[in-house]
Design a protein around this motif. Structure first.
Motif, PDB file in Angstrom:
ATOM      1  N   UNK A   1       0.786  -1.234   0.000  1.00  0.00           N
ATOM      2  CA  UNK A   1       0.000   0.000   0.000  1.00  0.00           C
ATOM      3  C   UNK A   1       0.817   1.282   0.000  1.00  0.00           C
ATOM      4  N   UNK A   2       2.086   1.199  -0.415  1.00  0.00           N
ATOM      5  CA  UNK A   2       2.879   2.425  -0.588  1.00  0.00           C
ATOM      6  C   UNK A   2       2.220   3.280  -1.676  1.00  0.00           C
ATOM      7  N   UNK A   3       2.194   4.578  -1.467  1.00  0.00           N
ATOM      8  CA  UNK A   3       1.625   5.491  -2.474  1.00  0.00           C
ATOM      9  C   UNK A   3       2.596   5.572  -3.655  1.00  0.00           C
ATOM     10  N   UNK A   4       2.105   5.244  -4.835  1.00  0.00           N
ATOM     11  CA  UNK A   4       2.971   5.185  -6.022  1.00  0.00           C
ATOM     12  C   UNK A   4       2.478   6.183  -7.060  1.00  0.00           C
ATOM     13  N   UNK A   5       3.390   7.032  -7.529  1.00  0.00           N
ATOM     14  CA  UNK A   5       3.062   7.987  -8.600  1.00  0.00           C
ATOM     15  C   UNK A   5       3.919   7.673  -9.828  1.00  0.00           C
ATOM     16  N   UNK A   6       3.330   7.935 -10.976  1.00  0.00           N
ATOM     17  CA  UNK A   6       3.975   7.661 -12.264  1.00  0.00           C
ATOM     18  C   UNK A   6       5.141   8.622 -12.495  1.00  0.00           C
ATOM     19  N   UNK A   7       6.284   8.034 -12.849  1.00  0.00           N
ATOM     20  CA  UNK A   7       7.447   8.844 -13.218  1.00  0.00           C
ATOM     21  C   UNK A   7       8.323   8.021 -14.137  1.00  0.00           C
ATOM     22  N   UNK A   8       9.018   8.675 -15.047  1.00  0.00           N
ATOM     23  CA  UNK A   8       9.711   7.906 -16.083  1.00  0.00           C
ATOM     24  C   UNK A   8      11.215   8.144 -16.165  1.00  0.00           C
ATOM     25  N   UNK A   9      11.684   9.315 -15.712  1.00  0.00           N
ATOM     26  CA  UNK A   9      13.090   9.691 -15.949  1.00  0.00           C
ATOM     27  C   UNK A   9      13.350   9.975 -17.427  1.00  0.00           C
ATOM     28  N   UNK A  10      12.295  10.298 -18.187  1.00  0.00           N
ATOM     29  CA  UNK A  10      12.504  10.640 -19.599  1.00  0.00           C
ATOM     30  C   UNK A  10      13.489  11.811 -19.678  1.00  0.00           C
ATOM     31  N   UNK A  11      14.337  11.750 -20.671  1.00  0.00           N
ATOM     32  CA  UNK A  11      15.538  12.578 -20.669  1.00  0.00           C
ATOM     33  C   UNK A  11      16.719  11.657 -20.376  1.00  0.00           C
ATOM     34  N   UNK A  12      16.506  10.728 -19.423  1.00  0.00           N
ATOM     35  CA  UNK A  12      17.426   9.612 -19.237  1.00  0.00           C
ATOM     36  C   UNK A  12      17.365   8.685 -20.452  1.00  0.00           C
ATOM     37  N   UNK A  13      16.184   8.622 -21.089  1.00  0.00           N
ATOM     38  CA  UNK A  13      16.058   8.039 -22.429  1.00  0.00           C
ATOM     39  C   UNK A  13      15.525   9.145 -23.337  1.00  0.00           C
ATOM     40  N   UNK A  14      15.700   9.007 -24.662  1.00  0.00           N
ATOM     41  CA  UNK A  14      15.412  10.147 -25.545  1.00  0.00           C
ATOM     42  C   UNK A  14      13.938  10.545 -25.555  1.00  0.00           C
ATOM     43  N   UNK A  15      13.706  11.837 -25.698  1.00  0.00           N
ATOM     44  CA  UNK A  15      12.349  12.381 -25.764  1.00  0.00           C
ATOM     45  C   UNK A  15      11.619  11.949 -27.038  1.00  0.00           C
ATOM     46  N   UNK A  16      12.369  11.394 -27.993  1.00  0.00           N
ATOM     47  CA  UNK A  16      11.726  10.887 -29.213  1.00  0.00           C
ATOM     48  C   UNK A  16      10.981   9.581 -28.941  1.00  0.00           C
ATOM     49  N   UNK A  17      11.279   8.938 -27.826  1.00  0.00           N
ATOM     50  CA  UNK A  17      10.608   7.670 -27.490  1.00  0.00           C
ATOM     51  C   UNK A  17       9.322   7.949 -26.711  1.00  0.00           C
ATOM     52  N   UNK A  18       8.393   6.966 -26.733  1.00  0.00           N
ATOM     53  CA  UNK A  18       7.145   7.201 -25.985  1.00  0.00           C
ATOM     54  C   UNK A  18       7.372   7.246 -24.475  1.00  0.00           C
ATOM     55  N   UNK A  19       6.917   8.307 -23.855  1.00  0.00           N
ATOM     56  CA  UNK A  19       6.990   8.418 -22.398  1.00  0.00           C
ATOM     57  C   UNK A  19       6.140   7.315 -21.760  1.00  0.00           C
ATOM     58  N   UNK A  20       5.060   6.962 -22.453  1.00  0.00           N
ATOM     59  CA  UNK A  20       4.102   6.000 -21.900  1.00  0.00           C
ATOM     60  C   UNK A  20       4.636   4.572 -21.869  1.00  0.00           C
TER      61      UNK A  20
ATOM     62  N   UNK B   1       6.354   3.470 -19.750  1.00  0.00           N
ATOM     63  CA  UNK B   1       6.343   3.098 -18.333  1.00  0.00           C
ATOM     64  C   UNK B   1       5.092   2.297 -17.959  1.00  0.00           C
ATOM     65  N   UNK B   2       3.969   2.571 -18.621  1.00  0.00           N
ATOM     66  CA  UNK B   2       2.713   1.905 -18.238  1.00  0.00           C
ATOM     67  C   UNK B   2       2.797   0.374 -18.333  1.00  0.00           C
TER      68      UNK B   2
END
Ligand SMILES: [Zn+2]
Length: 446
Positions: A346-365, A367-368
């Motif tokens: 039950x830890x509160x989890x929020x979506x985050x990707x570190x995009x920029x760590x991988x190229x912005x040309x790739x889908x941010x999504x 992570x889903x």
């Protein structure tokens, strides 16, 4: 009478509408423009079951009402925008981005050339493109967690977006970030040469508090702290990460930030540094590659958020038979287990990707699918990127939801993201602050 709205015109209108709504909010006497969005299917971000055939009434930059289609007459002068068979959701929120990084590959100079060779103007130009990329992909809000040597560049980009000068998401910025001597890049140069650092380095609680004050004074919405730095495998093959700040140093930062009513995000992989992050009272653990059961229990007790950033660790792994490659594979192996345990506890989890760590040309999504691979339902993953993320940002009810009073940040996808979460990689319609930014849907309106 219905007529098709030209997408080209929508694109051109964006900046003008945005200016009208963001740069001139003081003109309260001008009645706000009304619009009705018709949604075949609405996922409102709260975790409630999808609702069919809804209308969303928008006035200016806010949602005024959500109701079954056809049950209310539209307000006089309101535009109707029918999104056809698409599924409508709140604008997505990425709680861990770096617009000043571009997924640098080592062969092209990697991280270091950005600080050593690129003019600041070039880095800003690339960050402007990254911000637009976020919005294009349906991320209407981001928490950008430090500029990697680009100083307060994020503050200026946020300002330019808010003034409608450039397209981009709503930004929560953390400026320079804080680590300690020996706790951040650039490194590996001759000790006689002073090289720039990608974060503000402090030693001792006095310097720590001063750095937090400087960053808050210069516009930081969040303070970002690196609580671990290098990582490697020990003799038993266990992941080890080098701790950076002491508990006392972190406490000084947390105390300062909290007294400004701001929060502290802590990059922490595992071990001593992660424990110090929890004991020092940080608000969100970034990455949390290897959480012990006791640390998970402490996070639940303290209400600490986890922003896991699963997908980025599958990028650019070193060769399997090298020390770096073995470490990279260990990171991924322990990360999934940590995420599963945190989710179950039950830890509160929020979506985050570190995009920029991988190229912005790739889908941010991207992570889903990782979140679902490690145990979330598609609805939970969507909530993590909408209402839960809004909660992390202190904007519950205003962001990440489709409900009266919320900002009119909406996206639409052609298919059903609950059946295939990969649909979120192909966002077909993006509205921010009540203004359509882009659409590839055959829009019908009046
Ligand atoms: Zn990061």
């Amino acid at each position: 009478m219905l007529r098709l709205i030209s997408l080209g015109i929508l694109g051109v209108c964006w900046a003008r509408l945005c200016l009208a709504q963001e740069a001139l909010p003081a003109q309260a006497n001008t009645p706000a423009h009304s619009m009705v969005i018709r949604a075949r299917t609405l996922i409102d971000g709260t975790g409630a079951q999808p609702r069919a055939n809804q209308e969303i009434l928008i006035s200016g930059d806010r949602i005024v009402a959500v109701y079954a289609a056809g049950t209310r007459p539209p307000p006089a002068g309101a535009n109707l925008l029918d999104l056809g068979g698409a599924t409508v959701l709140p604008g997505l929120i990425d709680c861990h981005t770096h617009i000043f990084l571009q997924g640098e590959v080592p062969a092209a100079g990697g991280y270091d050339v950005q600080l050593l060779k690129f003019p600041a103007s070039y880095r800003v130009a690339r960050a402007v493109v990254a911000a637009r990329r976020a919005l294009e992909q349906g991320f209407t809000t981001i928490r950008d967690v430090e500029t990697e040597g680009a100083g307060y560049g994020d503050v200026g980009i946020k300002q330019a977006i808010n003034e409608g000068l450039i397209p981009g998401p709503r930004m929560f910025v953390s400026t320079r970030a804080i680590s300690t001597t020996g706790g951040y890049n650039l490194e590996g140069y001759a000790p006689e040469i002073a090289v720039p650092k990608g974060a503000q380095l402090i030693d001792g609680p006095v310097e720590a508090r001063k750095a937090a004050r400087e960053q808050l004074d210069n516009g930081a919405d969040w303070i970002k702290v690196y609580m671990t730095h290098r990582s490697w495998l020990d003799e038993q093959g266990a992941l080890v990460s080098q701790p950076t700040l002491t508990v006392e140093e972190l406490k000084a930062i947390v105390d300062e930030a909290h007294s400004w009513r701001k929060k502290v995000a802590c990059h922490a992989y595992n071990g001593i540094g992660l424990q110090r992050a929890l004991d020092g009272g940080c608000d969100s653990i970034e990455h949390g590659l290897e959480l012990t059961d006791a640390q998970i229990a402490q996070m639940v007790k303290q209400g600490t958020w986890l922003v896991p950033t699963l997908a980025v660790y599958y990028h650019d792994q070193d060769a399997p038979d090298t020390p770096g490659g073995m470490r990279d594979r260990k990171r991924v192996a322990v990360h999934g287990v940590s995420f599963q345990k945190a989710l179950r506890a039950g830890v509160k989890i929020a979506f985050g990707t570190d995009v920029g760590g991988f190229p912005w040309s790739e889908p941010i999504a991207q992570e889903f699918p990782r979140m679902i691979e490690f145990g979330m339902t598609p609805m939970q993953a969507i909530q993590a990127a909408t209402s839960r993320a809004a909660e992390l940002l202190g904007k519950r009810g205003e962001l990440g939801t489709v409900a009266p009073g919320a900002y009119a940040d909406l996206i639409a996808v052609a298919g059903d993201p609950l059946a295939d979460v990969g649909e979120l990689k192909n966002v077909a319609f993006v509205m921010k602050n009540g203004s359509v930014f882009r659409s590839t849907l055959p829009l019908a309106g009046n």
